[in-house]
Design a protein around this motif. Structure first.
Motif, PDB file in Angstrom:
ATOM      1  N   MET A   1      14.171  -7.224   0.421  1.00  0.00           N
ATOM      2  CA  MET A   1      13.442  -6.127   0.095  1.00  0.00           C
ATOM      3  C   MET A   1      11.896  -6.239   0.269  1.00  0.00           C
ATOM      4  SD  MET A   1      14.761  -3.186  -0.734  1.00  0.00           S
ATOM      5  CE  MET A   1      14.338  -1.699  -1.671  1.00  0.00           C
ATOM      6  N   ALA A   5       5.532 -11.623   5.176  1.00  0.00           N
ATOM      7  CA  ALA A   5       4.069 -11.124   5.898  1.00  0.00           C
ATOM      8  C   ALA A   5       3.502  -9.917   4.999  1.00  0.00           C
ATOM      9  CB  ALA A   5       4.234 -10.892   7.107  1.00  0.00           C
ATOM     10  N   THR A   6       4.421  -9.001   4.793  1.00  0.00           N
ATOM     11  CA  THR A   6       4.057  -7.800   3.940  1.00  0.00           C
ATOM     12  C   THR A   6       3.598  -8.323   2.738  1.00  0.00           C
ATOM     13  OG1 THR A   6       5.888  -6.700   5.107  1.00  0.00           O
ATOM     14  CG2 THR A   6       5.050  -5.748   2.953  1.00  0.00           C
ATOM     15  N   LEU A   7       4.131  -9.050   2.049  1.00  0.00           N
ATOM     16  CA  LEU A   7       3.657  -9.321   0.551  1.00  0.00           C
ATOM     17  C   LEU A   7       2.100 -10.063   0.658  1.00  0.00           C
ATOM     18  CD1 LEU A   7       4.253  -9.794  -2.283  1.00  0.00           C
ATOM     19  CD2 LEU A   7       5.160 -11.946  -1.933  1.00  0.00           C
ATOM     20  N   LEU A   8       1.994 -11.074   1.813  1.00  0.00           N
ATOM     21  CA  LEU A   8       0.686 -11.651   1.777  1.00  0.00           C
ATOM     22  C   LEU A   8      -0.461 -10.416   2.389  1.00  0.00           C
ATOM     23  CD1 LEU A   8      -0.848 -14.046   2.216  1.00  0.00           C
ATOM     24  CD2 LEU A   8      -0.186 -14.336   4.766  1.00  0.00           C
ATOM     25  N   THR A   9      -0.074  -9.527   3.143  1.00  0.00           N
ATOM     26  CA  THR A   9      -0.995  -8.455   3.481  1.00  0.00           C
ATOM     27  C   THR A   9      -1.349  -7.652   2.382  1.00  0.00           C
ATOM     28  OG1 THR A   9       0.060  -8.299   5.711  1.00  0.00           O
ATOM     29  CG2 THR A   9      -1.378  -6.592   5.007  1.00  0.00           C
ATOM     30  N   ILE A  10      -0.343  -7.334   1.349  1.00  0.00           N
ATOM     31  CA  ILE A  10      -0.622  -6.476   0.239  1.00  0.00           C
ATOM     32  C   ILE A  10      -1.596  -7.544  -0.819  1.00  0.00           C
ATOM     33  CG2 ILE A  10       0.286  -5.575  -1.708  1.00  0.00           C
ATOM     34  CD1 ILE A  10       2.893  -4.759   0.032  1.00  0.00           C
ATOM     35  N   LEU A  12      -3.638  -9.748  -0.012  1.00  0.00           N
ATOM     36  CA  LEU A  12      -5.025  -9.978   0.476  1.00  0.00           C
ATOM     37  C   LEU A  12      -5.669  -8.762   0.410  1.00  0.00           C
ATOM     38  CD1 LEU A  12      -4.541 -12.333   3.665  1.00  0.00           C
ATOM     39  CD2 LEU A  12      -5.663 -12.910   1.443  1.00  0.00           C
ATOM     40  N   MET A  13      -4.899  -7.485   0.711  1.00  0.00           N
ATOM     41  CA  MET A  13      -5.689  -6.184   0.534  1.00  0.00           C
ATOM     42  C   MET A  13      -6.380  -5.819  -0.709  1.00  0.00           C
ATOM     43  SD  MET A  13      -2.983  -3.449   2.544  1.00  0.00           S
ATOM     44  CE  MET A  13      -3.858  -1.945   1.902  1.00  0.00           C
ATOM     45  N   ALA A  14      -5.354  -6.267  -1.998  1.00  0.00           N
ATOM     46  CA  ALA A  14      -5.830  -6.029  -3.307  1.00  0.00           C
ATOM     47  C   ALA A  14      -6.944  -6.931  -3.503  1.00  0.00           C
ATOM     48  CB  ALA A  14      -4.553  -6.365  -3.931  1.00  0.00           C
ATOM     49  N   VAL A  16      -9.278  -8.037  -1.421  1.00  0.00           N
ATOM     50  CA  VAL A  16     -10.784  -7.847  -1.028  1.00  0.00           C
ATOM     51  C   VAL A  16     -11.132  -6.302  -1.560  1.00  0.00           C
ATOM     52  CG1 VAL A  16     -10.578  -8.940   1.357  1.00  0.00           C
ATOM     53  CG2 VAL A  16      -9.790  -6.407   1.036  1.00  0.00           C
TER      54      VAL A  16
ATOM     55  N   LEU B  59      -1.127  -2.604  -6.787  1.00  0.00           N
ATOM     56  CA  LEU B  59      -1.984  -3.882  -6.714  1.00  0.00           C
ATOM     57  C   LEU B  59      -3.589  -3.529  -6.058  1.00  0.00           C
ATOM     58  CD1 LEU B  59       0.145  -6.657  -5.751  1.00  0.00           C
ATOM     59  CD2 LEU B  59      -0.648  -6.315  -8.012  1.00  0.00           C
ATOM     60  N   ASN B  60      -3.203  -2.490  -4.979  1.00  0.00           N
ATOM     61  CA  ASN B  60      -4.549  -2.301  -4.226  1.00  0.00           C
ATOM     62  C   ASN B  60      -5.326  -1.084  -4.595  1.00  0.00           C
ATOM     63  OD1 ASN B  60      -6.461  -2.615  -1.635  1.00  0.00           O
ATOM     64  ND2 ASN B  60      -5.629  -0.559  -1.210  1.00  0.00           N
ATOM     65  N   TRP B  73       0.242   0.019  10.633  1.00  0.00           N
ATOM     66  CA  TRP B  73       1.316  -0.857  10.264  1.00  0.00           C
ATOM     67  C   TRP B  73       2.510  -1.067  11.224  1.00  0.00           C
ATOM     68  CZ3 TRP B  73       0.731  -3.091   5.485  1.00  0.00           C
ATOM     69  CH2 TRP B  73       2.015  -4.165   5.021  1.00  0.00           C
ATOM     70  N   PRO B  77       3.244  -7.068  10.238  1.00  0.00           N
ATOM     71  CA  PRO B  77       1.850  -6.549  10.120  1.00  0.00           C
ATOM     72  C   PRO B  77       0.749  -7.355  10.598  1.00  0.00           C
ATOM     73  CG  PRO B  77       2.121  -6.982   7.808  1.00  0.00           C
ATOM     74  CD  PRO B  77       3.800  -7.434   8.740  1.00  0.00           C
ATOM     75  N   ILE B  79      -2.257  -8.846   9.840  1.00  0.00           N
ATOM     76  CA  ILE B  79      -2.610  -9.041   8.558  1.00  0.00           C
ATOM     77  C   ILE B  79      -4.166  -9.166   8.497  1.00  0.00           C
ATOM     78  CG2 ILE B  79      -2.969 -10.757   6.633  1.00  0.00           C
ATOM     79  CD1 ILE B  79      -0.099 -11.973   7.332  1.00  0.00           C
ATOM     80  N   THR B  86      -9.265  -2.623   5.424  1.00  0.00           N
ATOM     81  CA  THR B  86      -9.238  -2.459   4.124  1.00  0.00           C
ATOM     82  C   THR B  86     -10.582  -2.578   3.377  1.00  0.00           C
ATOM     83  OG1 THR B  86      -6.887  -3.066   3.798  1.00  0.00           O
ATOM     84  CG2 THR B  86      -8.152  -2.861   1.750  1.00  0.00           C
TER      85      THR B  86
END
Lengths: 99, 244
Positions: A1, A5-10, A12-14, A16, B59-60, B73, B77, B79, B86
């Motif tokens: 689910m 890679a998606t988790l890492l991106t999210i 890191l987004m959060a 910065v 989270l963001n 996307w 992705p 990254i 962002t």
């Protein structure tokens, strides 16, 4: 689910994004600003707000431009909720009528 | 309810301060909900699951950067590209935090750092406008943390709930934006700017920001227009302050 890679991106987004949120406070918390810097800081909120909504001012859709003009006039006269209702209603109606 | 009416209606109780914050945020939610549904629907088209999307928005919690991320996307992705965009889209938070800093000086850091997690265009603008109004009316402290948290949490819960709903409903949603709800944002922002209005001279940097941001939006792809408009307005303010 959840992809790695998606988790890492999210995450890191959060990260910065949070840095931008605390950055201005951390840097300026204990500074006394000069008169000139104070003038700049007073202009800053309006500069940010108008920049965020600038695309609405150069829309190619005449209905949107007309609605924006109505919102502009409403914003100088009415309080928040009536202005928002006027804006949404006129944009919805004008887009329906003019397209 | 306008901010000024809300200030007049405010009691001293902390609960009423929180409710006053939620009430001030209510008009803003007209614009937020359709925008959140659209983001959720777009995310599923790009291959994000509802769980992944709600993690992103939870989270963001910065809508502009999330729209930008979804547009860019791919699976997997890019990254660094997405993280850099962002940061760029959200760099305006640096200015916003700086504008808020004088009002946060007397608050303990243990309260400020969690509160700043919920800083968004709307909670910041409402909180700052309220603090300025209270300062002008001689109310101390000018910044009301519970008012701010009322507005911020209303925004946060709405954003996360409706982006997730958008992802779950996905393709069943048509083009929500055609009904005019997106125009709630210019309306909210223009009313807030009227509250900050002093005189024509003080507003000249705003005009510079508008013109530069509009040109950047038309000429440069991506989300550069916010940074370009904000920075050029500040530069104009700096130069004009030298004349006085």
């Amino acid at each position: 689910m959840i992809g790695m890679a998606t988790l890492l991106t999210i995450v890191l987004m959060a990260g910065v994004t949070y840095l931008t949120r605390i950055g201005g406070y951390v840097v300026l918390r204990n500074r006394v600003l000069s008169a000139r810097a104070t003038v700049v800081m007073e202009a800053a909120p309006g500069c940010v707000l108008i920049s965020v909504i600038a695309p609405a001012f150069v829309s190619r859709n005449p209905a949107d431009l007309l609605a924006l003009a109505i919102i502009f006039v409403a914003a100088t006269r009415l309080s928040m909720l009536p202005t928002v209702l006027t804006g949404v209603a006129s944009a919805g109606l004008l887009r329906h009528l003019i397209g | 309810m306008s901010i000024s009416q809300a200030v007049e209606a405010a009691g001293d109780g902390s609960g009423s301060e929180f409710r006053r914050g939620v009430a001030s945020c209510a008009p803003v939610l007209f614009g937020t909900i359709p925008y959140a549904l659209v983001l959720g629907a777009q995310a599923t088209q790009r291959g994000l699951s509802p769980v992944e999307l709600s993690m992103m928005t939870g989270l963001n919690f910065a809508g502009g950067s999330e729209f930008a991320a979804i547009q860019l996307w791919t699976s997997p992705p890019h990254i660094l590209l997405i993280v850099a965009i962002t940061f760029l889209v959200n760099s305006r938070h640096l200015l916003m935090g700086a504008a808020l800093a004088p009002f946060l000086r007397d608050l303990p850091r243990g309260k400020v750092f969690p509160a700043l997690f919920f800083l968004c265009d709307e909670s910041w603008a409402l909180g700052l406008a309220d603090a300025k109004r209270r300062a002008a009316a001689g109310i101390t402290p000018a910044f009301s943390p519970r008012y701010y948290m009322g507005a911020a949490l209303a925004m946060y819960l709405t954003w996360v709930a409706f982006t997730t709903l958008g992802a779950l409903l996905g393709p069943m949603l048509g083009h929500v934006e055609t009904y005019g709800f997106d125009m709630a944002f210019p309306a909210v922002f223009l009313v807030l700017m009227r509250g900050m209005w002093k005189n024509v001279a003080a507003a000249r940097p705003w005009l510079v920001s508008l013109v530069v941001a509009a040109l950047a939006y038309l000429l440069v792809p991506g989300a550069w227009y916010v940074a370009a408009g904000a920075v050029s307005g500040l530069l104009a303010a700096w130069l004009m302050a030298g004349d006085a």
